[in-house]
Design a protein around this motif. Sequence first.
Motif, PDB file in Angstrom:
ATOM      1  N   ALA A 141       6.434   8.402  -5.084  1.00 28.84           N
ATOM      2  CA  ALA A 141       6.146   9.636  -5.442  1.00 28.84           C
ATOM      3  C   ALA A 141       6.623  10.687  -4.549  1.00 28.84           C
ATOM      4  O   ALA A 141       7.193  11.861  -4.979  1.00 28.84           O
ATOM      5  CB  ALA A 141       4.604   9.840  -5.449  1.00 28.84           C
ATOM      6  N   LEU A 142       6.781  10.610  -3.124  1.00 29.20           N
ATOM      7  CA  LEU A 142       7.349  11.476  -2.275  1.00 29.20           C
ATOM      8  C   LEU A 142       8.871  11.564  -2.772  1.00 29.20           C
ATOM      9  O   LEU A 142       9.455  12.653  -2.383  1.00 29.20           O
ATOM     10  CB  LEU A 142       7.119  11.081  -1.042  1.00 29.20           C
ATOM     11  CG  LEU A 142       5.745  11.092  -0.339  1.00 29.20           C
ATOM     12  CD1 LEU A 142       5.824  10.440   1.007  1.00 29.20           C
ATOM     13  CD2 LEU A 142       5.537  12.547  -0.340  1.00 29.20           C
ATOM     14  N   ALA A 143       9.669  10.434  -3.057  1.00 24.51           N
ATOM     15  CA  ALA A 143      10.879  10.519  -3.429  1.00 24.51           C
ATOM     16  C   ALA A 143      11.085  11.527  -4.569  1.00 24.51           C
ATOM     17  O   ALA A 143      12.084  12.112  -4.628  1.00 24.51           O
ATOM     18  CB  ALA A 143      11.494   9.247  -3.761  1.00 24.51           C
TER      19      ALA A 143
ATOM     20  N   VAL B 237      20.987   3.492  -7.615  1.00 29.11           N
ATOM     21  CA  VAL B 237      22.073   2.563  -8.254  1.00 29.11           C
ATOM     22  C   VAL B 237      21.782   2.900  -9.739  1.00 29.11           C
ATOM     23  O   VAL B 237      22.912   3.093 -10.483  1.00 29.11           O
ATOM     24  CB  VAL B 237      22.378   1.269  -7.987  1.00 29.11           C
ATOM     25  CG1 VAL B 237      23.030   0.649  -8.846  1.00 29.11           C
ATOM     26  CG2 VAL B 237      22.351   0.988  -6.499  1.00 29.11           C
ATOM     27  N   SER B 238      20.847   2.941 -10.371  1.00 30.75           N
ATOM     28  CA  SER B 238      20.636   2.986 -11.746  1.00 30.75           C
ATOM     29  C   SER B 238      20.791   4.161 -12.410  1.00 30.75           C
ATOM     30  O   SER B 238      21.382   4.425 -13.430  1.00 30.75           O
ATOM     31  CB  SER B 238      18.926   2.444 -11.852  1.00 30.75           C
ATOM     32  OG  SER B 238      18.123   3.292 -11.728  1.00 30.75           O
TER      33      SER B 238
ATOM     34  N   CYS C 161      12.525   0.373  -3.797  1.00 26.33           N
ATOM     35  CA  CYS C 161      12.577   0.946  -5.078  1.00 26.33           C
ATOM     36  C   CYS C 161      13.543   2.097  -5.158  1.00 26.33           C
ATOM     37  O   CYS C 161      14.212   2.149  -6.342  1.00 26.33           O
ATOM     38  CB  CYS C 161      11.183   1.356  -5.500  1.00 26.33           C
ATOM     39  SG  CYS C 161      10.017   0.120  -5.773  1.00 26.33           S
ATOM     40  N   ASN C 162      13.735   2.937  -4.124  1.00 21.87           N
ATOM     41  CA  ASN C 162      14.552   3.932  -4.092  1.00 21.87           C
ATOM     42  C   ASN C 162      15.856   3.366  -4.036  1.00 21.87           C
ATOM     43  O   ASN C 162      17.002   4.325  -4.744  1.00 21.87           O
ATOM     44  CB  ASN C 162      14.331   5.009  -2.905  1.00 21.87           C
ATOM     45  CG  ASN C 162      13.008   5.607  -3.107  1.00 21.87           C
ATOM     46  OD1 ASN C 162      12.851   6.184  -4.083  1.00 21.87           O
ATOM     47  ND2 ASN C 162      12.186   5.727  -1.893  1.00 21.87           N
TER      48      ASN C 162
ATOM     49  N   THR D  19       0.764  -1.039   0.009  1.00 21.93           N
ATOM     50  CA  THR D  19      -0.102   0.022  -0.023  1.00 21.93           C
ATOM     51  C   THR D  19       0.769   1.467  -0.057  1.00 21.93           C
ATOM     52  O   THR D  19       0.320   2.218  -0.340  1.00 21.93           O
ATOM     53  CB  THR D  19      -0.725   0.140   1.053  1.00 21.93           C
ATOM     54  OG1 THR D  19      -0.183  -0.176   2.426  1.00 21.93           O
ATOM     55  CG2 THR D  19      -1.935  -1.283   1.131  1.00 21.93           C
ATOM     56  N   LEU D  20       2.183   1.162   0.371  1.00 18.76           N
ATOM     57  CA  LEU D  20       2.862   2.478   0.875  1.00 18.76           C
ATOM     58  C   LEU D  20       3.984   2.400  -0.333  1.00 18.76           C
ATOM     59  O   LEU D  20       4.603   3.813  -0.277  1.00 18.76           O
ATOM     60  CB  LEU D  20       3.576   2.408   2.126  1.00 18.76           C
ATOM     61  CG  LEU D  20       2.358   2.688   3.197  1.00 18.76           C
ATOM     62  CD1 LEU D  20       3.104   2.674   4.431  1.00 18.76           C
ATOM     63  CD2 LEU D  20       1.630   3.911   2.901  1.00 18.76           C
ATOM     64  N   THR D  21       4.278   1.524  -1.024  1.00 17.23           N
ATOM     65  CA  THR D  21       5.379   1.517  -2.078  1.00 17.23           C
ATOM     66  C   THR D  21       5.163   2.691  -3.096  1.00 17.23           C
ATOM     67  O   THR D  21       6.206   3.525  -3.360  1.00 17.23           O
ATOM     68  CB  THR D  21       5.818   0.342  -2.807  1.00 17.23           C
ATOM     69  OG1 THR D  21       6.180  -0.586  -1.727  1.00 17.23           O
ATOM     70  CG2 THR D  21       6.938   0.310  -3.667  1.00 17.23           C
ATOM     71  N   TYR D  22       3.879   2.910  -3.687  1.00 16.54           N
ATOM     72  CA  TYR D  22       3.918   3.931  -4.521  1.00 16.54           C
ATOM     73  C   TYR D  22       4.041   5.225  -4.125  1.00 16.54           C
ATOM     74  O   TYR D  22       4.427   6.207  -4.514  1.00 16.54           O
ATOM     75  CB  TYR D  22       2.650   3.459  -5.404  1.00 16.54           C
ATOM     76  CG  TYR D  22       2.152   4.630  -6.449  1.00 16.54           C
ATOM     77  CD1 TYR D  22       2.762   4.618  -7.649  1.00 16.54           C
ATOM     78  CD2 TYR D  22       1.247   5.573  -6.207  1.00 16.54           C
ATOM     79  CE1 TYR D  22       2.603   5.653  -8.626  1.00 16.54           C
ATOM     80  CE2 TYR D  22       0.851   6.514  -7.075  1.00 16.54           C
ATOM     81  CZ  TYR D  22       1.501   6.730  -8.452  1.00 16.54           C
ATOM     82  OH  TYR D  22       1.383   7.518  -9.068  1.00 16.54           O
TER      83      TYR D  22
END
Length: 244
Positions: A99-101, A155-156, A149-150, A92-95
């Motif tokens: 967005a906050l990142a 790295v990418s 994800c961050n 629920t919080l990953t997306y």
Amino acid sequence: QQQQQQQHQQAPSSADGGAGEESAETLVERLRVLSRSVKDLPIGFWQSLLIVCVLYLARFSESFMTIRARSVGMGVSELPLLLIVDQLMQSTLTYPMGALADIFGRKYLLLFGFSFLIAANVIFMTSTSTIGIISGYFLVGLHMSMTQCNLKALVSTTIPTHMRGSAFSIVGLATGSCLFLGNIMAGQLMDVTTAHGLGHIGAFMWGLVATCLATFALIFLTFCDETLLKSKDETNLKADPANT
């Protein structure tokens, strides 16, 4: 006729030997090119990889959290609820965290995420109640949603386009090795603390130390680098006669 037959038999074998030597030389040359390309990866890639690897030392298996939950009196039927809390937080919080990142910068989200993992390890070490263990799982899920994800994005963004395949293979090898080492250390320390009557807290002591090191690496290699770059830019502007 026998000599001609022998010559015909020797010819294919020599041709096969020549082809084998050419393929071996080609392989060696490709390895040399790959090694030179790996050396050409930017310093930012290796810095980001160091941060990720140190953090992955703290990401041991959820089995250790389950063992800790059992040691404080949670029943077997209640253990799946802990995994539900963890996975529900991540799904629920990953997306929203991504967005906050994008708005505030992924480095700040990573810093908060590392802080939540530090708090989770402290709770798992000190708590002796079911509520405490559930809150620890809650913080772990929050940490994963803020960092998973961050970290990949961190790295990418440092990988050149023509080196993505090689760079990501290095990332996979390094993080897998760190996960392996982290789980071994967590298991060994948990056995040590249990044998000395301290309870099943050794894994979380290891996780606390590794997460603190990863936080220090994040602060030093990212925020300090930005400060140094800004100071260098200001110095160059002052020294440039065109801007005077």
